[in-house]
Design a protein around this motif. Structure first.
Motif, PDB file in Angstrom:
ATOM      1  N   GLY A   1      -6.760   9.395  -4.905  1.00  0.00           N
ATOM      2  CA  GLY A   1      -5.349   9.657  -4.798  1.00  0.00           C
ATOM      3  C   GLY A   1      -4.518   8.455  -5.170  1.00  0.00           C
ATOM      4  O   GLY A   1      -5.093   7.460  -5.080  1.00  0.00           O
ATOM      5  N   THR A   2      -3.219   8.687  -5.555  1.00  0.00           N
ATOM      6  CA  THR A   2      -2.305   7.421  -5.575  1.00  0.00           C
ATOM      7  C   THR A   2      -1.402   7.350  -4.579  1.00  0.00           C
ATOM      8  O   THR A   2      -1.061   8.509  -3.875  1.00  0.00           O
ATOM      9  CB  THR A   2      -1.649   7.713  -7.062  1.00  0.00           C
ATOM     10  N   ALA A   3      -0.928   6.104  -4.212  1.00  0.00           N
ATOM     11  CA  ALA A   3      -0.037   5.934  -3.352  1.00  0.00           C
ATOM     12  C   ALA A   3       1.275   6.763  -3.519  1.00  0.00           C
ATOM     13  O   ALA A   3       1.889   7.346  -2.678  1.00  0.00           O
ATOM     14  CB  ALA A   3       0.392   4.512  -2.883  1.00  0.00           C
ATOM     15  N   GLU A   4       1.751   7.008  -4.680  1.00  0.00           N
ATOM     16  CA  GLU A   4       2.840   7.824  -5.313  1.00  0.00           C
ATOM     17  C   GLU A   4       2.770   9.264  -4.904  1.00  0.00           C
ATOM     18  O   GLU A   4       3.669   9.799  -4.453  1.00  0.00           O
ATOM     19  CB  GLU A   4       2.954   7.599  -6.723  1.00  0.00           C
ATOM     20  N   GLU A   5       1.514   9.734  -5.025  1.00  0.00           N
ATOM     21  CA  GLU A   5       1.200  11.000  -4.599  1.00  0.00           C
ATOM     22  C   GLU A   5       1.277  11.337  -2.995  1.00  0.00           C
ATOM     23  O   GLU A   5       1.910  12.249  -2.715  1.00  0.00           O
ATOM     24  CB  GLU A   5      -0.372  11.462  -5.043  1.00  0.00           C
ATOM     25  N   ALA A   6       0.904  10.363  -2.423  1.00  0.00           N
ATOM     26  CA  ALA A   6       1.251  10.484  -0.802  1.00  0.00           C
ATOM     27  C   ALA A   6       2.595  10.258  -0.578  1.00  0.00           C
ATOM     28  O   ALA A   6       3.215  11.076   0.227  1.00  0.00           O
ATOM     29  CB  ALA A   6       0.311   9.288  -0.130  1.00  0.00           C
ATOM     30  N   ALA A   7       3.485   9.413  -1.460  1.00  0.00           N
ATOM     31  CA  ALA A   7       4.821   9.433  -1.220  1.00  0.00           C
ATOM     32  C   ALA A   7       5.608  10.370  -1.360  1.00  0.00           C
ATOM     33  O   ALA A   7       6.623  10.920  -0.641  1.00  0.00           O
ATOM     34  CB  ALA A   7       5.211   8.245  -1.935  1.00  0.00           C
TER      35      ALA A   7
ATOM     36  N   GLY B   1       0.722  -1.217   0.021  1.00  0.00           N
ATOM     37  CA  GLY B   1      -0.032   0.018  -0.060  1.00  0.00           C
ATOM     38  C   GLY B   1       0.840   1.389   0.035  1.00  0.00           C
ATOM     39  O   GLY B   1       1.773   1.304  -0.505  1.00  0.00           O
ATOM     40  N   ILE B   2       0.272   2.202   0.641  1.00  0.00           N
ATOM     41  CA  ILE B   2       1.232   3.476   0.991  1.00  0.00           C
ATOM     42  C   ILE B   2       2.327   3.398   1.390  1.00  0.00           C
ATOM     43  O   ILE B   2       3.345   3.865   1.003  1.00  0.00           O
ATOM     44  CB  ILE B   2       0.340   4.653   1.801  1.00  0.00           C
TER      45      ILE B   2
END
Length: 250
Positions: A216-222, A16-17
């Motif tokens: 949203g995407t996990a990459e945006e959170a990252a 996941g995130i």
């Protein structure tokens, strides 16, 4: 000191995130320890992280982040392997029971509080002294828009994430005169396997509130976590950064 010299722990790092955050931090040059309740999955995820010229080494560690002794053991293993700690990302979590408060099982409620809030306390408390010894520290907690607004039929999750926001504010103030910064992010719906724990109606209701009309995407959170974990995040502490596609109202 730059990112290539720093050690980061990511809880819930096997998927996941958390996994996306670990990949981003390693891409930036950190040496990353992936902590997860599933030790085999953590080891496999660590071995599978993309390599680059600047990437540091990675480590998978089994830990029950809700258990004090397990956290202490995982920290010892991480320090023994890397020699220091500079960044902690508390991303372990679970949505918990989806039910009206009147029908909510107490054990399920408590487990949700433990996974989402107790773990943040235990891991953050353990990280402070190594960070102070290193002369640099960044703690990034994953809260949720649910902690601000309260999602119906998700009272345990909403309460836990509200607690993460308040905990972040308190700890950020405590450490304001040290080299350690403590912040959190409050995502709305993010595309991860965690969504499978939500009912179809609960997911649809959450997506309907997002003006951008998507998850949203996990990459945006990252990407946001990467900034909060670095040198450029120098005058923010105890803050909550929204990642909601325009949903957040305060």
């Amino acid at each position: 000191m730059n990112a290539q010299s720093r050690v980061a722990i990511v809880t819930g790092g096997a998927g996941g995130i958390g996994r996306a955050i670990a990949a981003r931090l390693q891409h930036d040059g950190h040496r990353v320890a992936l902590w997860d309740l599933d030790g085999d999955a953590a080891a496999q995820a660590a071995a599978a992280l993309p390599r680059s010229a600047s990437a540091g080494t990675s480590l998978g560690v089994r830990v029950d982040a809700t258990d004090e002794a397990s956290v202490a053991s995982a920290l010892r293993a991480t320090l023994a392997h890397f020699g220091a700690l500079h960044v902690l990302v508390n991303s372990a979590g679970a949505t918990g029971p989806v039910a009206n408060v009147a029908d909510c099982d107490l054990a399920a409620w408590q487990r949700c509080i433990d996974v989402n809030l107790r773990s943040v306390f235990l891991c953050s408390r353990a990280a402070v002294q190594p960070m102070l010894a290193a002369g640099f520290g960044r703690i990034v907690n994953l809260a949720s828009i649910a902690g601000k607004e309260g999602n119906p039929q998700m009272s345990a999750y909403s309460a836990a994430k509200a607690g993460v926001i308040a905990f972040t504010k308190s700890m950020g103030k405590e450490l304001a005169l040290t080299p350690v910064r403590v912040n959190c992010i409050a995502p709305a719906v993010i595309e991860t396997p965690l969504l499978a724990q939500m009912t179809r109606d609960a997911l649809a209701a959450s997506l309907a509130k997002i003006p951008m009309q998507r998850a949203g995407t996990a990459e945006e959170a990252a990407n946001l976590v990467a900034w909060l974990a670095g040198d450029q995040c120098s005058f923010s502490s105890g803050a909550t950064f929204d990642l909601s596609g325009g949903r957040a109202t305060y």
